[in-house]
Enzyme design. Structure first.
Site, PDB file in Angstrom:
ATOM      1  N   ARG A 127       0.594  -1.436   0.153  1.00 19.02           N
ATOM      2  CA  ARG A 127       0.292   0.250   0.033  1.00 19.02           C
ATOM      3  C   ARG A 127       0.325   1.328   0.081  1.00 19.02           C
ATOM      4  O   ARG A 127       0.818   2.377  -0.740  1.00 19.02           O
ATOM      5  CB  ARG A 127      -1.301  -0.182   1.510  1.00 19.02           C
ATOM      6  CG  ARG A 127      -2.339  -1.014   1.136  1.00 19.02           C
ATOM      7  CD  ARG A 127      -2.935  -1.145   2.425  1.00 19.02           C
ATOM      8  NE  ARG A 127      -1.781  -1.117   3.534  1.00 19.02           N
ATOM      9  CZ  ARG A 127      -1.992  -2.377   3.949  1.00 19.02           C
ATOM     10  NH1 ARG A 127      -2.052  -3.512   3.541  1.00 19.02           N
ATOM     11  NH2 ARG A 127      -1.138  -2.090   5.219  1.00 19.02           N
ATOM     12  N   GLU A 155      -0.063   5.139   5.495  1.00 22.13           N
ATOM     13  CA  GLU A 155       0.038   4.981   4.596  1.00 22.13           C
ATOM     14  C   GLU A 155      -1.273   6.365   3.947  1.00 22.13           C
ATOM     15  O   GLU A 155      -0.578   7.278   3.367  1.00 22.13           O
ATOM     16  CB  GLU A 155      -0.470   4.045   4.024  1.00 22.13           C
ATOM     17  CG  GLU A 155       0.098   2.761   4.153  1.00 22.13           C
ATOM     18  CD  GLU A 155      -0.600   1.557   4.067  1.00 22.13           C
ATOM     19  OE1 GLU A 155      -1.562   1.488   4.458  1.00 22.13           O
ATOM     20  OE2 GLU A 155      -0.219   0.575   4.879  1.00 22.13           O
ATOM     21  N   HIS A 201       1.796  14.787 -13.419  1.00 24.65           N
ATOM     22  CA  HIS A 201       1.362  15.756 -14.508  1.00 24.65           C
ATOM     23  C   HIS A 201       1.769  17.789 -13.839  1.00 24.65           C
ATOM     24  O   HIS A 201       1.079  18.717 -14.390  1.00 24.65           O
ATOM     25  CB  HIS A 201      -0.908  15.876 -13.184  1.00 24.65           C
ATOM     26  CG  HIS A 201      -0.899  14.772 -13.578  1.00 24.65           C
ATOM     27  ND1 HIS A 201      -2.160  14.564 -12.934  1.00 24.65           N
ATOM     28  CD2 HIS A 201      -1.183  13.688 -14.560  1.00 24.65           C
ATOM     29  CE1 HIS A 201      -2.638  13.328 -13.332  1.00 24.65           C
ATOM     30  NE2 HIS A 201      -1.928  12.701 -14.610  1.00 24.65           N
ATOM     31  N   SER A 207       8.274   1.780   8.620  1.00 26.17           N
ATOM     32  CA  SER A 207       9.925   0.641   9.472  1.00 26.17           C
ATOM     33  C   SER A 207      11.104   1.155   9.472  1.00 26.17           C
ATOM     34  O   SER A 207      11.966   1.251  10.045  1.00 26.17           O
ATOM     35  CB  SER A 207       9.577  -0.773   9.887  1.00 26.17           C
ATOM     36  OG  SER A 207       9.881  -1.744   8.439  1.00 26.17           O
ATOM     37  N   ARG A 215       1.392  12.623  -9.903  1.00 29.97           N
ATOM     38  CA  ARG A 215       0.787  13.883  -9.292  1.00 29.97           C
ATOM     39  C   ARG A 215       2.302  14.283 -10.023  1.00 29.97           C
ATOM     40  O   ARG A 215       2.002  15.732 -11.031  1.00 29.97           O
ATOM     41  CB  ARG A 215       0.090  13.874  -7.811  1.00 29.97           C
ATOM     42  CG  ARG A 215       0.685  15.605  -8.202  1.00 29.97           C
ATOM     43  CD  ARG A 215      -0.770  15.837  -7.672  1.00 29.97           C
ATOM     44  NE  ARG A 215      -1.597  15.033  -6.858  1.00 29.97           N
ATOM     45  CZ  ARG A 215      -2.986  15.297  -6.983  1.00 29.97           C
ATOM     46  NH1 ARG A 215      -3.384  15.849  -7.865  1.00 29.97           N
ATOM     47  NH2 ARG A 215      -3.911  14.273  -5.960  1.00 29.97           N
ATOM     48  N   ASP A 248       0.443  14.868  -1.569  1.00 28.60           N
ATOM     49  CA  ASP A 248       0.104  15.767  -2.280  1.00 28.60           C
ATOM     50  C   ASP A 248       0.303  17.857  -1.871  1.00 28.60           C
ATOM     51  O   ASP A 248       0.128  19.012  -2.353  1.00 28.60           O
ATOM     52  CB  ASP A 248      -1.812  15.943  -1.713  1.00 28.60           C
ATOM     53  CG  ASP A 248      -2.264  14.916  -2.869  1.00 28.60           C
ATOM     54  OD1 ASP A 248      -2.256  14.515  -3.760  1.00 28.60           O
ATOM     55  OD2 ASP A 248      -3.610  14.665  -2.616  1.00 28.60           O
ATOM     56  N   SER A 262      -2.528   1.958   8.023  1.00 29.70           N
ATOM     57  CA  SER A 262      -3.355   2.813   7.423  1.00 29.70           C
ATOM     58  C   SER A 262      -2.724   3.983   7.623  1.00 29.70           C
ATOM     59  O   SER A 262      -2.542   5.020   6.805  1.00 29.70           O
ATOM     60  CB  SER A 262      -4.617   2.840   7.722  1.00 29.70           C
ATOM     61  OG  SER A 262      -4.800   1.388   6.897  1.00 29.70           O
TER      62      SER A 262
END
Length: 176
Positions: free
Chosen positions: A36, A142, A50, A78, A47, A150, A139
């Site tokens: 992930r 990530e 772009h 880790s 991105r 962003d 999670s």
């Protein structure tokens, strides 16, 4: 949202500025990670493309060779993920600059990184100074990595003095 606010709030702003400068001065940007984390970095590479910055993920069919003019961005909470660590070693042989985004400041990757950006989220190592999360697995790391990407993209837009979305879309259209 509180966890994300806290994790991103603890990222060193000066190091993020260095990150932006390194990306903007590189000929090419490469990203690597596992699972992930790699997905988040692939989104970041897209991105960057772009924004007119040549970016690839390690292992892509059309991946060019890395050189001393390029940077490798490695995502590993880790800092002990075997495949990204080996890729770092190879990139270092080619004198590429390496940015590691992770949680563990004293990882096996430390010897190869030129810049370490810490997102202090829970890892499989369960270090004392990590932000504990109510979410499953890694999670929080990530999500924080995706949002950091962003944020960096927005900083690049500002640095390149891109004034409007129309200009961005024109840049994107010329790349594809």
């Amino acid at each position: 949202m509180k966890e994300l606010n806290r994790s991103l709030g603890e990222v060193d702003a000066e190091k993020v500025e260095q990150f932006v400068a390194m990306i903007c001065s590189a000929e090419q940007v490469f990203v690597t990670g596992v699972g992930r984390v790699l997905l988040m970095l692939k989104a970041f590479a897209k991105r960057l493309n772009h924004l007119g910055i040549s970016a690839n993920y390690v292992g892509a069919v059309n991946e060019p060779a890395i050189t001393e003019h390029d940077i490798l961005i490695v995502g590993s909470g880790s800092g002990e993920s075997v495949v990204p660590l080996e890729i770092m070693k190879i990139a270092k042989e080619y004198k590429a600059n390496i940015i590691h985004i992770g949680s563990n400041q004293r990882s096996s990757m430390s010897d190869y990184e030129d810049l370490f950006i810490r997102i202090p989220c829970s890892t499989k190592l369960a270090l004392e100074d990590e932000i504990k999360s109510e979410q499953i697995m890694s999670s929080l790391f990530e999500q924080s990595l995706l949002l950091l990407g962003d944020i960096v993209a927005m900083m690049i837009v500002e640095k390149k003095n891109i004034k409007d979305m129309h200009t961005l879309w024109k840049m994107h259209a010329n790349l594809e």
